[in-house]
Design a protein around this motif. Structure first.
Motif, PDB file in Angstrom:
ATOM      1  N   MET A  22      29.612   1.991  10.587  1.00  0.00           N
ATOM      2  CA  MET A  22      28.330   2.662  10.324  1.00  0.00           C
ATOM      3  C   MET A  22      27.180   1.906  10.988  1.00  0.00           C
ATOM      4  N   TRP A  23      27.235   0.555  10.856  1.00  0.00           N
ATOM      5  CA  TRP A  23      26.156  -0.214  11.472  1.00  0.00           C
ATOM      6  C   TRP A  23      26.206  -0.115  13.006  1.00  0.00           C
ATOM      7  N   GLY A  24      27.461   0.037  13.544  1.00  0.00           N
ATOM      8  CA  GLY A  24      27.564   0.229  14.993  1.00  0.00           C
ATOM      9  C   GLY A  24      26.897   1.515  15.422  1.00  0.00           C
ATOM     10  N   LEU A  51      14.882   1.324   8.758  1.00  0.00           N
ATOM     11  CA  LEU A  51      14.311   0.012   9.073  1.00  0.00           C
ATOM     12  C   LEU A  51      15.144  -0.709  10.130  1.00  0.00           C
ATOM     13  N   TYR A  52      16.457  -0.566  10.031  1.00  0.00           N
ATOM     14  CA  TYR A  52      17.341  -1.201  11.014  1.00  0.00           C
ATOM     15  C   TYR A  52      17.101  -0.636  12.401  1.00  0.00           C
ATOM     16  N   VAL A  53      16.922   0.667  12.474  1.00  0.00           N
ATOM     17  CA  VAL A  53      16.654   1.306  13.752  1.00  0.00           C
ATOM     18  C   VAL A  53      15.294   0.893  14.290  1.00  0.00           C
ATOM     19  N   LEU A  57      13.309  -1.868  13.332  1.00  0.00           N
ATOM     20  CA  LEU A  57      12.959  -3.288  13.401  1.00  0.00           C
ATOM     21  C   LEU A  57      14.130  -4.192  13.737  1.00  0.00           C
ATOM     22  N   GLY A  58      15.345  -3.744  13.487  1.00  0.00           N
ATOM     23  CA  GLY A  58      16.484  -4.591  13.752  1.00  0.00           C
ATOM     24  C   GLY A  58      17.156  -5.075  12.480  1.00  0.00           C
ATOM     25  N   PHE A  59      18.152  -5.947  12.687  1.00  0.00           N
ATOM     26  CA  PHE A  59      19.002  -6.353  11.567  1.00  0.00           C
ATOM     27  C   PHE A  59      18.290  -7.288  10.587  1.00  0.00           C
ATOM     28  N   ALA A  60      17.658  -8.325  11.104  1.00  0.00           N
ATOM     29  CA  ALA A  60      17.073  -9.357  10.228  1.00  0.00           C
ATOM     30  C   ALA A  60      15.962  -8.800   9.340  1.00  0.00           C
ATOM     31  N   PRO A  61      14.969  -8.044   9.884  1.00  0.00           N
ATOM     32  CA  PRO A  61      13.928  -7.488   8.988  1.00  0.00           C
ATOM     33  C   PRO A  61      14.493  -6.542   7.937  1.00  0.00           C
ATOM     34  N   SER A  62      15.485  -5.743   8.340  1.00  0.00           N
ATOM     35  CA  SER A  62      16.068  -4.824   7.346  1.00  0.00           C
ATOM     36  C   SER A  62      16.804  -5.599   6.263  1.00  0.00           C
ATOM     37  N   MET A  63      17.453  -6.716   6.633  1.00  0.00           N
ATOM     38  CA  MET A  63      18.103  -7.557   5.628  1.00  0.00           C
ATOM     39  C   MET A  63      17.064  -8.199   4.705  1.00  0.00           C
ATOM     40  N   ALA A  64      15.925  -8.577   5.284  1.00  0.00           N
ATOM     41  CA  ALA A  64      14.848  -9.139   4.453  1.00  0.00           C
ATOM     42  C   ALA A  64      14.373  -8.108   3.436  1.00  0.00           C
ATOM     43  N   ALA A  65      14.269  -6.853   3.890  1.00  0.00           N
ATOM     44  CA  ALA A  65      13.873  -5.791   2.952  1.00  0.00           C
ATOM     45  C   ALA A  65      14.927  -5.601   1.866  1.00  0.00           C
ATOM     46  N   LEU A  66      16.214  -5.635   2.247  1.00  0.00           N
ATOM     47  CA  LEU A  66      17.288  -5.467   1.268  1.00  0.00           C
ATOM     48  C   LEU A  66      17.291  -6.604   0.252  1.00  0.00           C
ATOM     49  N   ILE A  67      17.136  -7.834   0.752  1.00  0.00           N
ATOM     50  CA  ILE A  67      17.132  -8.998  -0.146  1.00  0.00           C
ATOM     51  C   ILE A  67      15.945  -8.920  -1.105  1.00  0.00           C
ATOM     52  N   SER A  68      14.794  -8.520  -0.590  1.00  0.00           N
ATOM     53  CA  SER A  68      13.609  -8.394  -1.450  1.00  0.00           C
ATOM     54  C   SER A  68      13.832  -7.348  -2.540  1.00  0.00           C
ATOM     55  N   THR A  69      14.438  -6.217  -2.154  1.00  0.00           N
ATOM     56  CA  THR A  69      14.712  -5.153  -3.133  1.00  0.00           C
ATOM     57  C   THR A  69      15.678  -5.636  -4.205  1.00  0.00           C
ATOM     58  N   ILE A  70      16.741  -6.334  -3.770  1.00  0.00           N
ATOM     59  CA  ILE A  70      17.723  -6.856  -4.728  1.00  0.00           C
ATOM     60  C   ILE A  70      17.072  -7.882  -5.645  1.00  0.00           C
ATOM     61  N   LEU A  71      16.209  -8.720  -5.077  1.00  0.00           N
ATOM     62  CA  LEU A  71      15.522  -9.734  -5.879  1.00  0.00           C
ATOM     63  C   LEU A  71      14.678  -9.094  -6.975  1.00  0.00           C
ATOM     64  N   VAL A  72      13.984  -8.014  -6.619  1.00  0.00           N
ATOM     65  CA  VAL A  72      13.187  -7.307  -7.612  1.00  0.00           C
ATOM     66  C   VAL A  72      14.074  -6.759  -8.730  1.00  0.00           C
TER      67      VAL A  72
END
Length: 1453
Positions: free
Chosen positions: A1-3, A414-416, A418-433
């Motif tokens: 899917m990520w590919g 977001l991945y499309v 901004l790329g992988f790292a910013p989208s992961m930052a968004a995911l981590i922030s969401t999980i943290l919340v």
């Protein structure tokens, strides 16, 4: 899917969409559907051969034909594509072959189902749904790709042409398939056997059921109702019926069936049973929710192309591109709006269905739970709060799975972008919340549980106080009990504070979570030097804004899940509770009742239960036709023995008591239904005029009917409040007789009637009408024992003697002989003296010595026409501005409201400013450094979070203070209301306001009102932003807003009345519950459960009827307003397309489009809140309605305050006293003039309903005289305060009333006496030994309504309470009617000794009770017939009193 995702840029190449990974997923899906369809077809053919098929006439419609026809173009297109590739010698793709084969099989299944008149299979409908989604997404990407690349070959590609061609046909299949699934389910439900009610009447079809697809999508089926509501005030009969699937009968059957399947699997999980019952509807609703989610994410995908378009040069090709992009925007928003409306309406329908089913199940369980084990307060909370919470939960249920889906879609975008790292930052922030939220959610659930428990206690106490309000006012205790209720409310308020503050913390966390996510995402972008452009930034911000909705709603979702879990557990514990079931026995030819040796006890685990254990030591057979009398002292277990016969008491050991044949039961505490007298007597049976008249005559009711305005069609108030005790007893005896049962069980039926009426009833009913019936009766009137065939003497729960009268009297040392001796002693007091003296009568010659046998007197209170019990009042028109102003200014006089509004405006300004800053600063690379860019963004976003925090906590403060202030206003007003208010107002109306409406005010109205204001402010700011970018939009906005206001005004006239009906139609449910619970043992004994369940279903359907249409009307409005605001957004896009590029700031225009994407959601939120606020404000209106009840006279009047030691002599003077309950009703007391000398004993006698109790009510000013006055020691009682009057008088009421608590709190509720004084009166009233049986002594518990004490014991407690108060004037209103003769003799002696210096007014039907009085007042038809000493009245054989005495003696000897 990520590919797959990594290969997508903003050109959205369609070739990428057809990448290998996506093709593999589609192939797997198509193969699965192919196999599923094949298996279904094979199974269908087998069933047809076995003759197991079911036909559905729905598939003969025109829509079904369209469905069949629509499958062929799709099938032909895919087959043609494969043939085209084959003919051209190209490689035919595997996915195309699989898809073509699947559509061929789907077409075959469709044709087969059509010709065999079967419903569309679920697999077929799911295939249509997923195919439509696939085609829709494909076409959207095709168009985006075309507008991005401007390559016509994309549109002319064969595969793309097939997708665009087949999309309209697949949409037709989707709508028809979903619609037919719904109709087929209804058809199936109609053919289900109806075990619940066995009703044969057909229901009228609803407007919704008869409507087509277009009418359902646009809610046009409501147009006739709106037109009617515009012309006239909407009444309940104007509202159409509900669909069959929403009826309580169907919903309860499905839930019970599902629950039964869960139980057979070894699990009694209510939540799984509910989900199983609504699975099809929930799945269809999930499809709409999924379509809505997909359509909502089209905005962030398209906005990049549109912002880039605004940055390009203006030419013809770009102009066309702009128009097409605008059209796609409009189409996506339209699909989003329509799917959202169907989603929400479907969720509300599911909620209505579950609510109805749960109420029916709770009602059935409350009827099956045996006597004395059901708390009325808990039941009220279950149906008013818990069931409502579960119903509301299904409005939020799809958020559980949609939230991760929405987060995943956002991460892909977001991945499309901004790329992988910013989208992961968004995911981590969401999980943290979410991790931070976990402990808060757990705390919220715990606090919610505590709130519900404390609410249970308050409602239970409120219910008990309302039932006993007459007694409280007579004793002047209402202020003390009001303090107890306020204390319970304060306890509830403390938990409510913790709950709301926790909710505020969660709200703050999730309002700021998008800020946290965006800061972390952009921070990583800047750190990694990811290029940011206005298009990328605005697309990302648009994604965050859409993601805000589920994140904003997550606090509500978490709260709703927690509340639903608590409520489900509470309902499950109640519904799953084991109940005792009756067993059938083999009939014996000559035996009516058979006692097997055994032991019976009330709940042995409950320390509050004090009923004596029943022990039967030997086998007893009672032949048919026997009259069995049961006698014994107070608390011996007589009523418990009857309950064991009825099967109301659990059997601890030994055999059971078998009753052969049908039963009829007359309880000691009369149970009367609200309704007509005739309905109470018939009790569900057909009218047989001759038999009915014979029973009415036998029970002495014919004379009562003659005095009432509507005779036996007169309306009885709640619990028979407008009837005397004797009238209630005779009505329920008539009910038992009319049932024509085999076995009659009567619990002391003669205690509440006078001697003449009692003798008449015994002779006519027991000895005549029931001559061939088996009768078991408890009595303290020992004169009725000699006529029985068998006497059972009970002591301490054991049958100590049994036999006929002559055998038992032969043993002089027995318990029976002791009671007979006490009865003889009582008779000796009545025997008239021998020496003749002159009769002294009160000078009213027309009644001097007149016999009162053939006459009958007015009832104790009014029993008039149908208007006697008024319908619940409801306001009409708009909720008045004063209601809003009162609500807003209830907390801190409204001082916090401006602060909250300022905080919200600053939050919006800073949030919008941070978004614009990011778009503007990234427009050119040199405008701001990386540190400045992220620093200012963090500063603005952080500032907005601070204001949100302040806003959330201040809103909680307002909610808490407002709820408490309104509660205090209502409770103070209710407690100051006159007794007549409680006589005419069912307690369910007050409880409804105290539970449902109060809960709405506590946790709903403040947030709804604030949410409306916040949304309006945000909407205005967005419109101003759009107008600033393109000024023509402002004019268009004004026009659209004007149309919206017109629609809202057109809507509200109908919706407002529907919302008012909701509150009115809910009260009958609560009233029916309360009434049924109190009479559950009678209902079970008469086998009337089915009839009462039918009535329960009817009142639930009435409530669901208005709720269903109220919900639908809101969706009707939202569909239209949504379209208008989507049109506004579309016009904004068109204006931006037409404007010259030089006049447009792309960043600001992109920001306007970004905010405009949420315009329809925000507008829907405004409209939904606008309508909901007015509907919810009706709860405030209803509370304020009871906060302004006309008060009774003041408690104290400073200018006329009596001396502290008043009254000293206790002399009572009645001067020309006239009493009338209502101007339209006859006068009850007619010119009573007499003097009750101080420190004398005055007996008041007369036939049942002659005005005796009315005289007492006038003395206590429960009813005010229409003429004349009452003076006590020379002071006119109407001139002093009610508290000053009632606190100086003592009374033992006719209905003994105890309160939940302890013996100490019941005897001394004001805590004015020492333990020594309490024990002293307990000894005098023969209660000390009973109380000492419990180790807790004076802290011995008293259950709700005193159910763990016998009626006789309750009367003794009331007597002890009165003696403890030591009033100089004491009124005894049938104070010893339910105790045995021996105890009565002792009590009369105690009363004489303890009240030697008091004025005692005694109302009694027992002649020995009043024969030793100094004076006797004989009332006849509200006038004085005789007034003299009993000795003088007895000596005149023609006096009415003498005739009463002689009649008593004849009956007793």
């Amino acid at each position: 899917m990520w590919g797959f995702c990594s290969s997508i840029d903003f050109s959205f190449s369609f070739e990428v969409f057809e990448s290998a990974s996506m093709a593999a997923i589609l192939n797997i899906g198509n193969v699965c559907f192919f196999l599923w369809l094949f298996i279904w077809g094979f199974a269908a053919i087998l069933k047809q051969r076995r003759g197991e098929t079911t036909t559905f006439p729905i598939n003969s419609s025109r829509s079904s034909m369209i469905t069949v026809v629509s499958t062929f173009p799709i099938m032909i297109s895919h087959i043609g594509f494969c043939l085209y590739k084959f003919i051209k010698h190209d490689v035919v793709p595997l996915d195309s072959i699989v898809l073509a084969l699947t559509w061929c099989l789907a077409s075959v299944v469709t044709v087969y189902s059509f010709f065999h008149r079967r419903k569309w299979p679920l697999v077929l409908v799911l295939f249509w749904c997923l195919s439509t989604i696939h085609y829709f997404v494909s076409v959207a990407f095709i168009l985006i790709n075309y507008f991005t690349s401007k390559d016509m070959h994309i549109l002319l590609s064969t595969s793309n042409l097939i997708h665009m061609t087949t999309l309209p046909f697949s949409i037709i299949l989707l709508f028809n398939g979903v619609t037919f699934c719904c109709i087929a389910n209804k058809h199936k439900e109609l053919e289900i056997d109806e075990p619940l009610l066995q009703q044969t009447s057909e229901r009228s079809t609803s407007a919704f059921t008869n409507s087509g697809i277009w009418n359902r999508v646009t809610f046009n089926w409501l147009n006739p109702l709106f037109e009617l509501g515009r012309i006239q005030k909407l009444e309940f009969h104007h509202v159409p019926s509900i669909p069959e699937s929403e009826t309580a009968e169907e919903a309860a059957y499905l839930l019970e069936e599902s629950l039964h399947k869960q139980k057979t699997r070894g699990s009694a999980v209510l939540s799984m049973a509910i989900l199983r019952a609504i699975r099809p509807s929930l799945a269809i609703n999930a499809i709409f929710a999924g379509v809505n989610t997909l359509a909502s994410y089209m905005g962030p995908i398209l906005i990049t192309s549109f912002v880039n378009y605004l940055s390009e040069d203006n030419n013809d090709s770009s102009y066309r591109k702009g128009l097409i992009l605008s059209c796609i925007f409009f189409m996506a928003k339209t699909v989003e709006s329509l799917s959202q409306r169907q989603w929400y309406f479907g969720a509300q329908r599911i909620g209505i269905r579950i609510r109805a089913a749960l109420i029916v199940l709770i009602y059935k369980k409350s009827l099956s739970i045996k006597y004395g084990t059901t708390s009325n307060g808990k039941i009220v909370n279950l149906i008013n709060v818990d069931v409502e919470k579960i119903g509301e939960f299904f409005w939020h249920i799809h958020g559980i799975w949609l939230l991760p889906v929405q987060v995943l879609l956002a991460l892909i975008i977001l991945y499309v972008n901004l790329g992988f790292a910013p989208s992961m930052a968004a995911l981590i922030s969401t999980i943290l919340v979410m991790i931070i939220n976990t402990p808060l959610a757990n705390m919220q659930k715990d606090f919610q549980t505590k709130v519900m428990e404390s609410k249970d206690s308050r409602i239970k106490a409120t219910s008990e106080v309302l039932k006993s309000m007459r007694v409280l006012k007579l004793h002047s205790w209402e202020s003390n009990f009001k303090k107890k209720l306020i204390a319970l409310r304060e306890k509830e308020e403390n938990w409510l504070k913790k709950y709301l503050y926790t909710c505020s913390s969660i709200a703050f966390l999730f309002w700021t979570s998008p800020t946290l996510v965006s800061v972390s995402t952009f921070g990583v972008c800047i750190f990694l030097k990811t290029p940011l452009t206005p298009a990328v930034v605005l697309s990302t911000l648009a994604t965050f804004r859409i993601l805000q909705d589920p994140i904003y709603n997550l606090p509500d979702l978490v709260s709703m899940v927690a509340q639903a879990k608590v409520s489900l557990d509470r309902i499950k514990d109640f519904i799953i509770k084991d109940s005792i079931t009756d067993q059938d026995f083999v009939m014996e030819e000559h035996v009516a009742i058979e006692f097997e040796p055994g032991e019976y006890a009330w709940d042995t685990n409950d320390l509050d239960q004090r009923h004596p254990t029943i022990k039967i030591s030997k086998k007893i057979k009672i032949p048919k036709g026997y009259k069995v009398a049961i006698c014994g002292s107070v608390g011996a277990g007589k009523s418990s023995l009857l309950c064991s016969i009825l099967g109301e008491i659990p059997r601890v050991s030994g055999g059971r008591i078998k009753v052969f044949g049908s039963k009829a039961f007359v309880p000691q505490s009369a149970w009367i239904q609200t309704g007509t007298i005739r309905d109470n007597i018939l009790f569900g049976r057909e009218m047989s005029k001759g038999f009915y008249d014979e029973i009415v005559d036998g029970c002495g009711l014919d004379r009562d009917f003659a005095t009432w305005v509507d005779g036996d069609l007169s309306i009885v108030g709640e619990r028979g409040l407008n009837l005397s005790g004797g009238q209630k007893q005779r009505i329920q005896l008539a009910r038992a007789l009319y049932n024509d049962s085999d076995v009659y069980i009567l619990d002391d039926p003669f205690s509440a009637v006078d001697a003449h009426t009692g003798a008449h009833m015994f002779k006519k009913c027991l000895m005549n009408l029931l001559e061939k019936k088996t009768v078991v009766y408890v009595t303290h009137q020992l004169e009725f024992l000699s006529a029985s065939d068998l006497i059972l003497v009970i002591k301490d729960g054991i049958i100590v003697q049994s036999g006929n009268y002559n055998d038992l009297i032969a043993d002089p040392t027995s318990e029976f002989a002791r009671q007979i001796a006490a009865h003889s002693m009582s008779l000796n007091q009545v025997n008239p003296p021998n020496e003749p003296k002159t009769l002294t009568t009160f000078p009213q010659p027309s009644h001097h010595g007149a016999p009162i046998g053939p006459k009958h007197e007015p009832s104790r209170t009014r029993v008039g026409s149908i208007d006697t019990i008024p319908q619940e009042e409801s306001q009409s028109g708009r909720v008045k501005f004063t209601v809003y102003s009162t609500f807003i200014t209830s907390a801190c006089k409204g001082a916090l409201v401006p602060v909250i509004l300022v905080c919200h405006i600053l939050f919006l300004a800073l949030q919008m400013g941070s978004n614009y800053w990011m778009a503007w600063a990234t427009e050119d690379e040199g405008r701001a450094s990386s540190k400045t860019l992220i620093g200012i963004f963090v500063l603005l976003s952080g500032g907005s979070s601070v204001f949100i925090l302040v806003r959330a906590f201040l809103l909680s403060v307002i909610a808490i203070k407002t709820g408490q202030n309104l509660f205090l206003q209502m409770i103070n007003s209710v407690f100051r209301a006159p007794v007549s208010f409680f006589d005419s107002t069912p307690s369910s109306r007050i409880l409804n306001r105290s539970s449902t409406d109060q809960s709405t005010v506590d946790v709903d109205v403040p947030y709804r009102l604030a949410g409306l204001v916040f949304a309006i402010i945000q909407l205005v700011i967005i419109i101003l932003l759009m107008s600033h970018v393109a000024w023509p939009i402002f004019v268009l906005c004004l026009i659209i807003i004007a149309i919206s206001i017109w629609y809202q005004a057109y809507y509200i006239t109908t919706a407002r009345e529907l919302a008012r009906m909701i509150g009115i139609q809910k009260s009958p449910i609560q009233h029916h519950f309360s009434e049924s619970i109190s009479g559950a043992s009678t209902i079970r004994c008469f086998n009337q459960e089915i009839r009462f369940i039918i009535k329960c279903v009817r009142v639930i359907d009435d409530y669901s009827r208005v709720t269903f249409h109220n919900t639908a009307t809101m969706e009707w409005l939202c569909v239209r307003i949504n379209f208008l605001f989507n049109l506004m957004f579309f016009l904004l896009l068109l204006v931006l397309v037409h404007l010259p590029r030089s006049s447009i700031d792309p960043s600001l225009a992109g920001l306007a489009v970004t905010y405009g994407l949420s315009l329809n959601v925000l507008q829907a939120w405004v409209i939904w809140n606008l309508c909901n606020v007015e509907n919810k404000m009706i709860s405030v209106e209803r509370i304020l309605q009871f906060a302004k009840i006309q008060s009774e006279a003041p408690d104290t009047i400073n200018d006329f305050k009596p001396e502290p030691n008043w009254p000293t002599r206790g002399q009572i003077e009645l001067r020309d006293l006239h009493v009338q309950y209502h101007p339209a009703l006859p006068t009850v007391l007619k010119g009573i003039t007499c003097i009750f000398p101080g420190q004398k004993k005055i007996g008041v006698v007369g036939r049942t309903g002659c005005g005796k109790s009315t005289l007492i009510q006038a003395l206590f000013r429960v009813v005010e005289p229409t003429k004349g006055c009452i003076l006590i020691d020379g002071i006119d009682v109407s001139k002093i305060g009610l508290h000053d009057l009632r606190s100086k008088l003592g009374i033992i009421p006719q209905d003994p009333t105890l309160f939940q608590g302890t013996m100490r709190t019941n005897l001394d509720p004001l805590e004015e006496h020492s333990d020594f004084e309490i024990w002293e009166v307990l000894n005098k009233c023969r209660l000390a030994d009973i109380v000492r049986q419990d180790k807790r002594l004076l802290d011995t518990p008293v259950a709700e309504d005193g159910e763990n004490w016998s009626v006789g014991q309750r009367q003794l407690v009331c007597l002890a309470r009165a003696l403890l108060q030591k009033r100089s004037i004491l009124v005894l209103d049938e104070a010893t009617a339910s105790i045995d003769t021996e105890t009565d003799n002792v009590m009369q002696k105690t009363i004489r000794e303890e009240t030697s210096r008091c004025t005692v007014i005694t109302i009694a039907h027992r002649i020995p009770t009043i024969v030793d009085s100094d004076l006797v007042l004989v009332l006849d038809q509200g006038e004085i017939a005789e007034y003299d000493s009993p000795a003088r009245l007895q000596r005149d054989g023609s006096s009415a009193f003498s005739k009463l005495v002689n009649e008593f003696l004849r009956r007793s000897l």
